[in-house]
Design an enzyme around this catalytic site. Structure first.
Site, PDB file in Angstrom:
ATOM      1  N   HIS A   1       0.310  -1.067   0.099  1.00  0.00           N
ATOM      2  CA  HIS A   1      -0.375   0.215   0.149  1.00  0.00           C
ATOM      3  C   HIS A   1       1.029   1.261   0.104  1.00  0.00           C
ATOM      4  O   HIS A   1       1.631   1.011   0.137  1.00  0.00           O
ATOM      5  CB  HIS A   1      -0.393  -0.471   1.394  1.00  0.00           C
ATOM      6  CG  HIS A   1      -0.133   0.286   2.933  1.00  0.00           C
ATOM      7  ND1 HIS A   1      -0.001  -0.512   3.009  1.00  0.00           N
ATOM      8  CD2 HIS A   1       0.475   1.309   3.015  1.00  0.00           C
ATOM      9  CE1 HIS A   1      -0.203  -0.518   4.598  1.00  0.00           C
ATOM     10  NE2 HIS A   1       0.987   0.700   4.598  1.00  0.00           N
TER      11      HIS A   1
HETATM   12  P1  TYD Z   1      -1.709  -2.596   7.592  1.00  0.00           P
HETATM   13  O1  TYD Z   1      -1.214  -0.896   7.421  1.00  0.00           O
HETATM   14  O2  TYD Z   1      -2.148  -2.831   6.327  1.00  0.00           O
HETATM   15  O3  TYD Z   1      -0.517  -3.518   7.663  1.00  0.00           O
HETATM   16  P2  TYD Z   1       0.883  -3.428   7.178  1.00  0.00           P
HETATM   17  O4  TYD Z   1       1.772  -2.667   5.730  1.00  0.00           O
HETATM   18  O5  TYD Z   1       1.757  -4.212   7.857  1.00  0.00           O
HETATM   19  O6  TYD Z   1       0.806  -4.789   6.297  1.00  0.00           O
HETATM   20  O7  TYD Z   1      -2.646  -2.768   8.933  1.00  0.00           O
HETATM   21  C1  TYD Z   1      -2.816  -3.743   8.929  1.00  0.00           C
HETATM   22  C2  TYD Z   1      -4.776  -4.041   9.583  1.00  0.00           C
HETATM   23  O8  TYD Z   1      -4.180  -2.766  10.942  1.00  0.00           O
HETATM   24  C3  TYD Z   1      -4.943  -3.597   9.116  1.00  0.00           C
HETATM   25  O9  TYD Z   1      -7.145  -4.227   9.468  1.00  0.00           O
HETATM   26  C4  TYD Z   1      -5.765  -1.760   9.559  1.00  0.00           C
HETATM   27  C5  TYD Z   1      -4.938  -2.576  11.290  1.00  0.00           C
HETATM   28  N1  TYD Z   1      -3.949  -1.133  11.354  1.00  0.00           N
HETATM   29  C6  TYD Z   1      -4.876  -0.169  12.716  1.00  0.00           C
HETATM   30  O10 TYD Z   1      -6.126  -0.447  12.934  1.00  0.00           O
HETATM   31  N2  TYD Z   1      -4.616   0.677  12.950  1.00  0.00           N
HETATM   32  C7  TYD Z   1      -2.844   0.961  12.624  1.00  0.00           C
HETATM   33  O11 TYD Z   1      -2.808   1.846  13.111  1.00  0.00           O
HETATM   34  C8  TYD Z   1      -2.503  -0.140  11.195  1.00  0.00           C
HETATM   35  C9  TYD Z   1      -0.957   0.230  11.154  1.00  0.00           C
HETATM   36  C10 TYD Z   1      -3.113  -0.755  11.291  1.00  0.00           C
END
Ligand code: TYD
Length: 147
Positions: free
Chosen positions: A55
């Site tokens: 992302h």
């Molecule tokens: P994501 O940012 O997509 O993680 P990564 O980039 O490490 O793969 O987040 C994973 C999940 O966690 C997604 O469902 C959103 C949730 N999330 C929160 O609820 N709060 C946060 O501060 C973050 C970073 C993610």
């Protein structure tokens, strides 16, 4: 690309008997990182062969630090790509807005800590790569028009 290393202080104190006491790294918002820290999260216990991320953020700025073990981060936009190895708890990777990232090769017991410039909001994410490239092209045109 608006991505760069930030070296933090690595304080290695020795007390009177000269025995090492370990390392301490302080990080202050707006001083050691170029934004006010509004959120901290960490990623741990990542199974082998997992790739996270996929992302970009529209406005969020982040600094990533690997507090234990190591992890690789591929940061890209439609025009370039750089791979960073995070393996030093006193060195953070600043990632500005509008860049695609993928985190992989998490070593066992690695601890990835993320300092963020804002609270969590899903609206700031672009999770679809096609949508991201269109967004990034538009942004680069806007920047070119301003010059
Ligand atoms: P994501 O940012 O997509 O993680 P990564 O980039 O490490 O793969 O987040 C994973 C999940 O966690 C997604 O469902 C959103 C949730 N999330 C929160 O609820 N709060 C946060 O501060 C973050 C970073 C993610």
């Amino acid at each position: 690309m608006n991505v760069r290393w930030i070296e933090f202080k690595d304080i290695v104190d020795k007390r009177n008997d000269e025995r090492p006491m370990g390392h301490l790294t302080p990080i202050e918002g707006l001083k050691d990182v170029p934004f006010e820290i509004k959120r901290i999260y960490h990623i741990t216990r990542v199974p082998e062969n997992t790739i996270r991320g996929f992302h970009a953020h529209k406005a969020l700025e982040q600094v990533l630090l690997c507090l234990n073990g190591n992890v690789k981060i591929n940061v890209s936009d439609p025009f370039s790509k750089e791979i960073f190895v995070l393996d030093n708890p006193a060195k953070g990777l600043y990632i500005g807005p509008g860049l695609w990232r993928e985190m992989y090769d998490f070593s066992p017991a690695s601890v990835l800590m993320v300092l963020a410039s804002d609270i969590y909001t899903e609206e700031d994410y672009i999770r679809n790569y096609r949508e991201y490239t269109e967004y990034a092209y538009e942004k680069s045109k806007e920047t070119a028009n301003k010059i």
